[in-house]
Enzyme design. Structure first.
Site, PDB file in Angstrom:
ATOM      1  N   ASP A   1       0.870  -1.174   0.000  1.00 56.43           N
ATOM      2  CA  ASP A   1       0.000   0.000   0.000  1.00 56.43           C
ATOM      3  C   ASP A   1       0.914   1.233   0.000  1.00 56.43           C
ATOM      4  O   ASP A   1       2.077   1.139   0.379  1.00 56.43           O
ATOM      5  CB  ASP A   1      -0.888  -0.037   1.246  1.00 56.43           C
ATOM      6  CG  ASP A   1      -1.850   1.136   1.298  1.00 56.43           C
ATOM      7  OD1 ASP A   1      -2.313   1.563   0.235  1.00 56.43           O
ATOM      8  OD2 ASP A   1      -2.115   1.631   2.404  1.00 56.43           O
TER       9      ASP A   1
ATOM     10  N   THR B   1       0.003   5.041   0.969  1.00 55.27           N
ATOM     11  CA  THR B   1      -0.138   5.987   2.075  1.00 55.27           C
ATOM     12  C   THR B   1      -0.091   5.259   3.415  1.00 55.27           C
ATOM     13  O   THR B   1      -0.858   4.341   3.664  1.00 55.27           O
ATOM     14  CB  THR B   1      -1.463   6.750   1.946  1.00 55.27           C
ATOM     15  OG1 THR B   1      -1.528   7.335   0.649  1.00 55.27           O
ATOM     16  CG2 THR B   1      -1.562   7.832   3.005  1.00 55.27           C
TER      17      THR B   1
ATOM     18  N   GLY C   1      -3.620  -1.824   7.126  1.00 56.69           N
ATOM     19  CA  GLY C   1      -4.807  -2.444   7.701  1.00 56.69           C
ATOM     20  C   GLY C   1      -6.106  -1.712   7.434  1.00 56.69           C
ATOM     21  O   GLY C   1      -7.161  -2.265   7.689  1.00 56.69           O
TER      22      GLY C   1
END
Length: 1227
Positions: free
Chosen positions: A490, A492, A859
């Site tokens: 991911d 950011t 997450g």
């Protein structure tokens, strides 16, 4: 014969899709099984217990599902698991949970009376009860449906396929007590019940494991042979192993039970009609119930959709995102209200089970209400708990190959079994002895400590990971981390910092951009519409006096220096309409006339936020409706992705240079947010605004400009990505950000290097008569000058290119260009604007071309991908990390190489331990086979010494080697059935066999050799005669013929062979630290070597008596030392020369490189170049040269190298009609 029609599919299209077939008991089969169980001593029942398919088919006959008493389920995934379930029956007034009960007895019963008075109402007044079949599997109930002639699962209110407007009109009044009781028959108690099994049940399940059953058989056999000490030791080890396992399993159940039960049962307010509410336990809730959310919040006991009021919710338990989110009421009018309700699409209006409602906002006299959608295990939290309770098996070749290898050992044991029977018959041995000794040879081939030894390496790796802040809930996946060859990141919060810094603003006026400004700090901007949009268009709220919300919103609001004020409950009660959140400029510390003027200015700028439309990752925007103090009309402000916002604005308000300006920012890696504004009609009232759909608000906007945010790359990111690239581990970026921003960040962090080209696949869905198409656009590289097509083609030939695509293109390509998606996945590096479900889909596509995929995210929106990947690594320490096998306490990606290093070390450790345990059983097998030739065997205490003192100590200490400090390009093998590993095992087996046979033959050729008796005294010819007298004088007659020269010689040689193969197999570099740094292992080896040499050269009577060894001449002892030394040297040389150098380095690695896609040559070493001639010759010799690659991604890469039209040329367009023949010609 079972036909295809007899097998039905349940959960079709879902993750847990299964085949189901029906059976009923068969009397004659049951009788046969009973007879077989008696004759086999219960072994047949064990076999049917281990194999559910055999258990059902062996006792039942096939029948239709409607008549079945037992069902056989089989999953349709790659594991193809079998499950056996019983069909139950219940009585109910209807056949489906959402049927309307037609209960109209004489003297209509009031609402709520039916459920309590059902027993007192005459039978003719009640609906006729019907018998319904159902079965339970993995905490889900499946009910029989006559219409489809199959079982189906009722998830909740979504099964009715209702629209949002229908929920408002038909489901907002709640259920009667009677209807609630009826639905509870189908949905059961609203409780995520994690039952902690009793110790007795866990014990039975553990003891019935095939390994422990085999151990029980072995212990009984050894006891019959009078090997009481050895049998007792094995029983003691098994008891400890079972007790440890039971403690661990029960502890996990208790922890999960406590985590779930802490907030699972609460008191709730249930609405009956528009006004009536009653207190009830949350376990009584069913889909369709209406509950009131208290003002001070609650922990949600179910999944419910909000249809009245607003809530601020902490969803960290599910998403891992610690930022509270605002939930608004479900739309009741407009196009959005006409859409079918979907929990995924309308999650901004849905309160999920287990999440914490922090506070609510409501109208005076009206409650914040929600309709229950799902209960129990159907909820989001329930499904998360189910995934923990019933995890999928770990699909790893090591474990499959281990079973195959054990079967090979059983085959070897079969040869020994026949050999023992034939030899015993030839020597006229009694039948009892023949049976015992032939079965004994089978027990030797399966090492008793194998499972514990295999687990040790993983346990040690798990402890080392914990020391570096990586926590693991699925230890079996540690080995899988050693095989990772692709990691998705991911952006950011993972590659870049969580927080964003405001770089500047770029306002638009009258359809054109003004000069960029550092921020909205100038006095003239205070009353501007741009500033008003920044101050109001967010989802911030105050919790305990502190502003809380999305980091981007916090940073943007902080830049305005405005103040946010929320009304208290008392203030809200004084107003009939909803008291809005108010924002205003700060009150400056001024005096006199300036102070009064400032107060007037602040009052005129004060704004109330009347309604929020929260940010949607699908829509990529959010908006608010506000009212300025003193104004009669309301205004709407919009914030979101620039491309989306521009599409919702009036064309004449969007600057002509919009695209160029946006690209200039995104190429530099800035995150850009666009703002827009619209003045609403003055006739709109407060209540009218609350019912408007966002589609009516978010249209015909005036473009205000851009906010430019700087998202800095984390300090560790570039170094980690470089380390992974050097280790030949591919890296991808999967983000929700703009594609050009993502490409820029990928270049800055080294994922895409400066000299490499980027090709954007921009796909468009079909429109009118135009088919779907893909436009291939080459992104300009700022580090390079413009180049012609020939230059671009040279880069392409050198494979210096990457694909990039956004979520929209990804969706179009997967739907309309399925033949292209694997080609793109092979070289794509940037996936932008990806929705959470698309991230999961991407992981599945990469796994489909045989990549071993890791996923690293924070997450928030990555839970699905984290669970789907072979190894998911969450950087969030919150409870959402339960969805991920690994959780890192460090908030950067430095955990990834650490995890891969430990995974490689654990994988190599597993190989080493398995090879050692296999060699241990084969060495002992050879010794016993040779001793059987003279009707002898190893003694009880010899077995005990070998298994407990040598094997256990070595097996557990050889697993302690820490991981190697560097990640190398070479990956460890994933299979035991691979050339180098098989050659390693076979060469060591042959070596040990040769030296044991040599010892057995030489001892019989010695001049002093004779058949040993207690009166034998061959030591008089040696310096050890003094020991012999004492030894032989105290020995009684040996009925089992344990004491003899062959036994003693083979015991010494085999004992040193165990140590030799342990040292040979305990490899270090390049995946583990060298063995000499593993001091427990080295200390164990040195101690055992010293002890064995000492008792061999200087025998001690007490030890000789204990181990049942006899005294031999000193010259023969010296000869044994020479044999042992030569054996060790040969074993070491064969492993190093043949396996490590010839086979692994030249043959298998060379052929692997030949078949794989071309990699950058920067990682090659001079040694590799020097070895190329050897690789070419030996790979041809071993027929490796022309073998096709085993993994699909290498096969695709080879085909693409021969495709002259790939990659597509710049600015070309591929239509769906063209894709099919083109692909079929190349693939």
């Amino acid at each position: 014969m079972k036909t295809r029609e007899d097998v039905k599919i349940i959960n079709q299209g879902l993750e847990d899709e299964m085949e189901v077939s029906g059976y009923r008991p068969c009397l004659w089969k049951l009788v046969l099984v009973g007879v077989g169980a008696v004759c086999s001593g219960g072994l047949l029942l064990l076999l049917l217990y281990w194999l559910p398919e055999w258990g059902v088919k062996g006792t039942c006959t096939h029948t239709s599902l409607s008549d079945a008493h037992t069902l056989l389920l089989r999953t349709k995934d790659e594991f193809r698991q079998w499950f056996r379930v019983r069909v139950h029956r219940m009585l109910a007034p209807g056949r489906k949970p959402f049927e309307d009960l037609d209960v109209k007895p004489r003297g209509q019963l009031p609402n709520g009376d039916f459920g309590h008075q059902v027993c007192s109402v005459p039978d003719e007044q009640l609906p006729q009860e019907q018998q319904i079949q159902y079965f339970t599997h993995h905490s889900f109930r499946y009910y029989w449906n006559d219409a489809i002639q199959n079982f189906e699962f009722y998830q909740g209110l979504e099964d009715m396929k209702v629209s949002c407007a229908h929920i408002h009109s038909e489901h907002s009044h709640g259920l009667t007590k009677a209807l609630q009781d009826y639905r509870r028959l189908f949905f059961g108690e609203n409780e995520i019940a994690v039952k902690v099994p009793s110790l007795f049940k866990l014990l039975i399940k553990e003891v019935l494991n095939p390994f422990y059953v085999f151990q029980l058989f072995s212990v009984v056999l050894w006891s019959i042979e009078d090997y009481y000490y050895y049998a007792t030791a094995i029983v003691f080890m098994s008891v400890i192993s079972i007790a440890t396992s039971l403690y661990t399993i029960r502890k996990q159940y208790v922890m999960l039970h406590d985590m779930v039960a802490s907030h699972s049962v609460v008191r709730v307010s249930v609405c009956r009609g528009d006004k009536d509410t009653e207190q009830a336990m949350s376990t009584e809730l069913v889909p369709g119930d209406v509950i009131a959310i208290p003002a001070n919040g609650m922990v949600m006991p179910c999944d419910a959709v909000l249809f009245q009021g607003t809530c601020v919710v902490n969803e960290s338990m599910l998403t891992g995102e610690s930022v509270p989110v605002t939930k608004t009421s479900l739309p009741s009018s407009g196009d959005e209200a006409a859409r079918r309700y979907s929990m995924e699409e309308h999650k901004r209006h849905t309160l999920f089970c287990g999440t914490h409602v922090i506070q609510t906002r409501f109208y005076t006299g009206e409650l914040v209400k929600a309709v229950v959608i799902r209960t129990g295990f159907s909820t989001e939290k329930g499904q998360l708990v189910r995934s923990i309770l019933y995890p999928k098996p770990t699909d790893f070749r090591l474990y499959r190959d281990a079973y195959l290898f054990l079967l090979c050992l059983v085959g070897v044991a079969g040869i020994g079994f026949i050999y023992t029977i034939v030899l015993s018959i030839m020597n006229k041995v009694s039948a009892k002895t023949i049976i015992i000794e032939s079965l004994d040879i089978i027990t030797i081939t399966v090492p008793p400590a194998l499972p514990a030894a295999m687990t040790a390496g993983i346990v040690y790796a798990q402890r080392r990971l914990k020391r570096v802040g990586i926590f693991c809930i699925s230890p079996q996946r540690i080995n899988m981390c050693g095989q990772l060859n692709l990691v998705c990141f991911d952006k950011t919060g993972t590659l870049t910092e969580d927080g964003l810094d405001l770089w500047g603003i770029h306002r638009a006026e009258h359809g054109s951009f003004v000069a960029p400004e550092p921020g909205p700090v100038e006095e003239r901007l205070v009353k501007s519409t741009f500033m008003a949009c920044m101050a109001t268009c967010h989802s911030l709220t105050k919790i305990e006096g502190e502003l809380s919300g999305d980091p981007l919103d916090l940073k943007m609001f902080a830049a305005t220096c405005w103040v946010l004020e929320e009304p208290t409950e008392e203030e809200t009660a004084l107003h009939n309409p909803l008291m809005p959140t108010v924002v205003r400029p700060p009150r400056r510390a001024v005096t006199g006339d300036s102070q009064s003027q400032s107060q007037v200015q602040n009052t005129s700028c004060e704004m109330g936020i009347v309604r929020q439309f929260p940010f949607s990752s699908v829509l990529q925007r959010m908006s608010v409706v506000v009212r300025r103090l003193g104004d009669k009309h309301m205004e709407a402000f919009l914030k979101g992705a620039p491309e989306v916002v521009a599409g919702l604005c009036k064309p004449n308000s969007v600057p002509q240079s919009f695209t160029e300006t946006l690209e200039s920012y995104t190429r530099q890696g800035f995150r850009v947010i666009a703002l827009a504004h619209r003045q609403l009609e003055s006739k709109l009232s407060w209540h009218k605004v609350q019912t408007l759909s966002r589609d009516l608000i978010e249209t015909d906007m005036e473009f205000l400009g851009l906010i430019v945010m700087q998202n800095k790359i984390k300090q560790e990111t570039a170094g980690v990505l470089t380390e992974l690239r050097r280790a030949n581990i591919r890296t991808l970026m999967v983000t929700g950000d703009n594609i050009l921003t993502a490409i820029s960040v990928a270049r800055d962090c080294g994922m895409i290097r400066p000299h490499e080209n980027v090709i954007v696949a921009d796909a468009a869905p079909p429109r009118d008569s135009c088919p779907p198409c893909i436009t291939w656009r080459y992104v300009e590289n700022l580090a390079q000058t413009a180049r012609d097509d020939q230059g671009a083609q040279i880069l392409v030939e050198d494979e210096m290119y990457h694909f990039a695509l956004n979520g929209r293109a990804f969706a179009v390509i997967t739907e309309h260009f399925p033949q292209l998606i694997q080609k793109l996945a092979l070289r794509a590096t940037v996936f932008a604007r990806m929705a959470p479900d698309q991230k999961t889909q991407l992981v599945e596509i990469l796994q489909g071309i045989d990549y071993i995929v890791g996923m690293c995210g924070d997450g928030a929106n990555d839970c699905g991908a984290l669970k789907r990947a072979h190894s998911g690594i969450s950087l969030s320490e919150l409870e959402a990390s339960v969805a991920s096998p690994f959780t890192s306490s460090t908030s950067n990606i430095s955990c990834v190489p650490n995890l891969i290093r430990e995974g490689r070390a654990a994988l190599i450790t597993s190989f080493c331990v398995f090879k050692f345990m296999a060699l241990y059983s084969i060495i002992q097998y050879i010794s016993v086979i040779l001793l059987y030739w003279i009707l002898s065997n190893l003694g009880d205490f010899q077995f005990l010494f070998i298994d407990l003192v040598i094997i256990l100590i070595i097996a557990f200490t050889m697993s302690l080697n820490p991981a190697w400090k560097d990640l190398v390009r070479q990956r460890p093998p994933s299979s035991l059935i691979s050339g180098p590993l098989l050659c390693s095992v076979l060469t060591q087996i042959l070596t040990c066999l040769a030296f044991q046979v040599l010892t057995f033959y030489l001892v019989q050729q010695q001049s002093w050799y004779e058949t040993w008796t207690p009166q034998s005294d061959v030591c008089n010819v040696s310096r050890a005669s003094s020991f012999s007298d004492r030894h032989n004088g105290t020995t009684s007659h040996d009925h089992k013929n344990i004491r003899n020269y062959e036994n003693t010689s083979l015991f010494y040689v085999s004992s040193f062979q165990y140590l030799a193969v342990a040292i040979v197999f305990a490899k270090g570099k390049p995946f583990r630290q060298p063995s000499y740094k593993n001091w427990p292992f080295m200390l164990s080896c040195v101690s055992l070597y010293s002890f064995l040499l000492f008792i061999m050269l200087y025998p001690i009577s007490a030890i000789d008596n204990f181990l049942e060894i006899v005294c031999v001449p000193h010259d023969w002892r010296v000869t044994l030392v020479i044999i042992i030394a030569v054996n060790a040297i040969v074993s070491f040389m064969l492993e190093i020369l043949i396996v490590d150098i010839i086979l692994w380095r030249l043959v298998f690695r060379g052929s692997q490189g030949a078949n794989g896609p071309r990699e950058s040559s920067s990682g090659d070493t001079p040694q590799v170049a020097n070895d190329s001639w050897g690789a070419l010759f030996l790979s041809r010799l071993f027929c490796q040269r022309n073998k096709p690659p085993k993994v699909l991604y290498r096969h695709l890469a080879l085909e693409l190298q021969e495709d002259a039209d790939w990659p597509p040329k710049p600015s070309t367009v591929t239509y769906a009609a063209e894709a099919q023949p083109h692909i079929s010609a190349t693939l």
